[in-house]
Design an enzyme around this catalytic site. Structure first.
Site, mmCIF file in Angstrom:
data_model
loop_
_atom_site.group_PDB
_atom_site.id
_atom_site.type_symbol
_atom_site.label_atom_id
_atom_site.label_comp_id
_atom_site.label_asym_id
_atom_site.label_seq_id
_atom_site.Cartn_x
_atom_site.Cartn_y
_atom_site.Cartn_z
ATOM 1 C CB CYS A 77 -8.161 16.409 -13.495
ATOM 2 S SG CYS A 77 -7.988 14.758 -14.181
ATOM 3 C CG HIS A 181 -7.505 15.201 -9.010
ATOM 4 N ND1 HIS A 181 -8.701 15.784 -9.384
ATOM 5 C CD2 HIS A 181 -7.284 14.208 -9.887
ATOM 6 C CE1 HIS A 181 -9.183 15.159 -10.440
ATOM 7 N NE2 HIS A 181 -8.345 14.200 -10.764
ATOM 8 C CD GLU A 183 -9.045 18.460 -7.018
ATOM 9 O OE1 GLU A 183 -7.946 19.026 -7.192
ATOM 10 O OE2 GLU A 183 -9.626 17.799 -7.904
#
Ligand code: GLN
Length: 201
Positions: A77, A181, A183
């Protein structure tokens, strides 16, 4: 050892996924933290703030040098924006690292309210699809011919129709970028893919 740029953004989440994969990782706050790394992660957050902090922390030059010397890097991002060679709708004082030949439009899907989630087919990772979270994500406008597009938005369904088919996970040699994302989900396969890249480097 993988470093996670720890100036701003979802640093803890990246460290958490790498820890879950059993991959040694540490935060990078000052230039000396770059020593001995096999890969670097640039997290999501706010690219304009990250760019200012990279400059004020003295990390901009050393990170740029390390990447130019071939240190594998994964930007998610805002991290993708920092790595792109072209940034549309950036701030005039925003600087970047220019490591992958893509042009991205900041907040190209709209405001925070236009954030969305969808499932992506990623042939390089095999089934099942990767569940992807997009938060004020950059929209990839153009990719150079050396860029491998690993995933695109689905043609219809949960993703904004206007952006159907646009690239969301791209690689150019040792540079991996995602506009979503990985993560923030428990999957781990995109990080595993990056870890394998650092081992092949
Ligand atoms: N829109 C942000 C930027 O310009 C990126 C958002 C994110 O990383 N979740 O940097």
């Amino acid at each position: 050892m993988i470093g996670v740029l720890a100036l701003q953004g979802d640093v803890r989440e990246h460290l958490g996924v790498l820890d879950h994969l059993g991959e040694p990782a540490r935060p990078v706050l000052v230039p000396s933290d770059l020593g001995g790394l096999s890969g670097l992660v640039l997290p999501g957050g706010e690219s304009t703030t990250l760019s200012l902090l990279l400059a004020s922390s003295g990390l901009l030059g050393p990170v740029g040098d390390a990447l130019a010397a071939g240190l594998p890097v994964f930007g998610t991002c805002a991290g993708m924006i920092l790595l792109a060679t072209g940034v549309l709708d950036g701030r005039p004082d925003q600087t970047g690292l220019g490591m992958i030949d893509v042009a991205v439009r900041r907040n190209g899907f709209g405001s925070q309210a236009a954030s969305f989630e969808c499932d992506l087919d990623v042939a390089a990772l095999g089934p099942p699809p990767v569940h992807a979270v997009f938060i004020r994500a950059p929209l990839v406008d153009a990719v150079g011919e050396r860029v491998e597009v690993l995933a695109r938005l689905p043609a219809a369904g949960q993703a904004p129709a206007a952006a159907a088919g646009s690239p969301v996970l791209c690689r150019q040699e040792g540079v991996l970028v995602s506009s979503f994302h990985p993560e923030l989900t428990v999957d781990g396969r995109v990080h595993r893919y990056f870890v394998e890249m650092t081992k092949g480097a």
